[in-house]
Motif scaffolding. Sequence first.
Motif, PDB file in Angstrom:
ATOM      1  N   GLU A  53       0.802  -1.221   0.000  1.00 43.92           N
ATOM      2  CA  GLU A  53       0.000   0.000   0.000  1.00 43.92           C
ATOM      3  C   GLU A  53       0.837   1.275   0.000  1.00 43.92           C
ATOM      4  O   GLU A  53       0.528   2.228   0.707  1.00 43.92           O
ATOM      5  N   HIS A  76      -8.190  -3.702  -1.346  1.00 44.04           N
ATOM      6  CA  HIS A  76      -7.349  -3.933  -0.166  1.00 44.04           C
ATOM      7  C   HIS A  76      -6.307  -2.820  -0.023  1.00 44.04           C
ATOM      8  O   HIS A  76      -6.182  -2.202   1.037  1.00 44.04           O
ATOM      9  N   GLU A  77      -5.567  -2.565  -1.082  1.00 47.13           N
ATOM     10  CA  GLU A  77      -4.464  -1.597  -0.994  1.00 47.13           C
ATOM     11  C   GLU A  77      -4.978  -0.171  -0.845  1.00 47.13           C
ATOM     12  O   GLU A  77      -4.358   0.646  -0.160  1.00 47.13           O
ATOM     13  N   HIS A 131      -6.035   0.546   2.684  1.00 48.18           N
ATOM     14  CA  HIS A 131      -4.862   0.875   3.505  1.00 48.18           C
ATOM     15  C   HIS A 131      -4.541   2.373   3.488  1.00 48.18           C
ATOM     16  O   HIS A 131      -3.847   2.860   4.384  1.00 48.18           O
ATOM     17  N   GLU A 168      -4.029  -4.752   8.470  1.00 49.75           N
ATOM     18  CA  GLU A 168      -4.428  -5.893   7.633  1.00 49.75           C
ATOM     19  C   GLU A 168      -5.841  -6.400   7.912  1.00 49.75           C
ATOM     20  O   GLU A 168      -6.534  -6.839   6.998  1.00 49.75           O
ATOM     21  N   ALA A 201      -8.098  -3.854   6.082  1.00 47.82           N
ATOM     22  CA  ALA A 201      -7.965  -3.910   4.622  1.00 47.82           C
ATOM     23  C   ALA A 201      -8.644  -5.180   4.101  1.00 47.82           C
ATOM     24  O   ALA A 201      -9.308  -5.167   3.059  1.00 47.82           O
ATOM     25  N   TYR A 206      -4.639 -11.490   8.525  1.00 43.28           N
ATOM     26  CA  TYR A 206      -5.636 -10.977   7.576  1.00 43.28           C
ATOM     27  C   TYR A 206      -7.019 -11.576   7.855  1.00 43.28           C
ATOM     28  O   TYR A 206      -7.988 -10.855   8.071  1.00 43.28           O
TER      29      TYR A 206
HETATM   30 ZN    ZN Z   1      -2.532  -5.369   3.403  1.00 39.61          ZN
END
Ligand code: ZN
Length: 472
Positions: free
Chosen positions: A295, A318-319, A322, A341, A344, A396
């Motif tokens: 990220e 996801h990124e 972040h 995490e 995200a 995660y």
């Molecule tokens: Zn991540």
Amino acid sequence: MHRRLITPGALAAASLLLAIPASAADYQPGAPGAGDAYYPNYGNGGYDVSHYDLRLKYRPATDELEGTATIRARTTEDLSRFDLDFLLDVGEVRVNGAKASFATSGEHELEITPATPLRRGTPLTVVVRYSGVPSTKSAYGFSTWHRTPDGAIAADEPESAWWWYPSNDHPSDKATYDVSVQVPDGTQAISNGTLLPTRSKQGWTTYTWRQHKPQATYLTTLAVGKFDITTGKTSTGVPIINAYSKDLGTYDRAARASLERTGEIVDWLSGYLGRYPFDSVGGYVPNTTTSYALETQTRVYYSPKQFAKGANPSVVVHELAHQWYGDSVSLKGWKDIWINEGFARYAQWLWSEHEGEGTTQELADQVYASHPADDPFWTVRPGDPGPDDQFDIAVYDRGALAVQALRDEVGDKAFFALLKGWPKEHAYGNASVADFRAYAERVSGKPLAALFDTWLFQPSKPAARGAVSATQ
Ligand code: ZN
Ligand code: ARG
């Protein structure tokens, strides 16, 4: 203001007396680490950086990097000496204009001794001139400078800065950046933030990138190579800059189909997380054989392999999530990785629900059911996983389960209020898991110690997936 009656010599003597206290022992070397629980030597003690100005020149053919880093900082202790974290070969160091002596020590320390000791609260301008071949350097067994057929990349977590710029390498010391890179004409340099006008002279093109919001060292990225750079805007006018290696081959289509959704995804995430915190957004896909994504602030690093099975908007979600959880609000120490995490991953679950591909409840059920109680998955404690498991899948997936458990416990109204409130509460700052729990308790009005303990800190499978209060 100085009175004219005092001679320059007397003035110098007087200021020397003022600068050095009675006992020179008051001045100590700054610590070689920032005191991180997982990586005690990462970062340094005794000063706080506000800005990095990096002027670099890179030759892809030979992997030679030359640079001058100008670091603006302020001392937080009386210092006889201080460290930067760095691996390349240093030619000269100046502190507030005066030549400083320097030495290397440990795996990645550059020890700098200024000509005169520094009193606490002193503004510092540290200039480091350096050169080297980054791919020949390693520390603690890492060599995370990745050469590509047409350039190189610095993007890794937590170690990536040491190979290309000297820094106080810990997320607790965020700073703004100007990154200016000379590359051979026809080659591009990608970094964070906005791109200033490029200049070309005698076969070299200079790319200058500016990040004027605080940024953690590991979120600062550099890529050199032959890129196709595209631009656009989100619906609220945030400029989008994406870059694709011209050598992506079969990954090219899926990479573009994914990154082209950046604006749409920022818009959608803003509905949950609040206003996008930075002045530009986008990502780049270099021609590397690595497999992860990272990220890196405003300019996400995506390995081509993220698109091996076709378009993958989920990794973009996801990124980009972040950017709020991790980049604007950064962790205080590496043990706080769950805040990055877990959330995200949870954003990916929300996206799945949005795309009609399984609700967050269904995905939570699936993760919970797919790991039996004796699966080592449950031995990883996302709230304090340890350095070896910092990026374990459990951080995660169990991390996102913890987020779902929190939602079940506090209800949707409080949950979505805190999901959006947290990035605002700590915008551009740092916070810990303990801070998050305190915040969630405040917003929800519920005690959450048992819930956090069960989902984040016990090395075992929770007895049931629902809210803790419902099963007690
Ligand atoms: Zn991540
Ligand atoms: N924060 C990254 C992500 O989840 C993980 C990077 C892991 N680092 C690595 N070198 N594999 O998106």
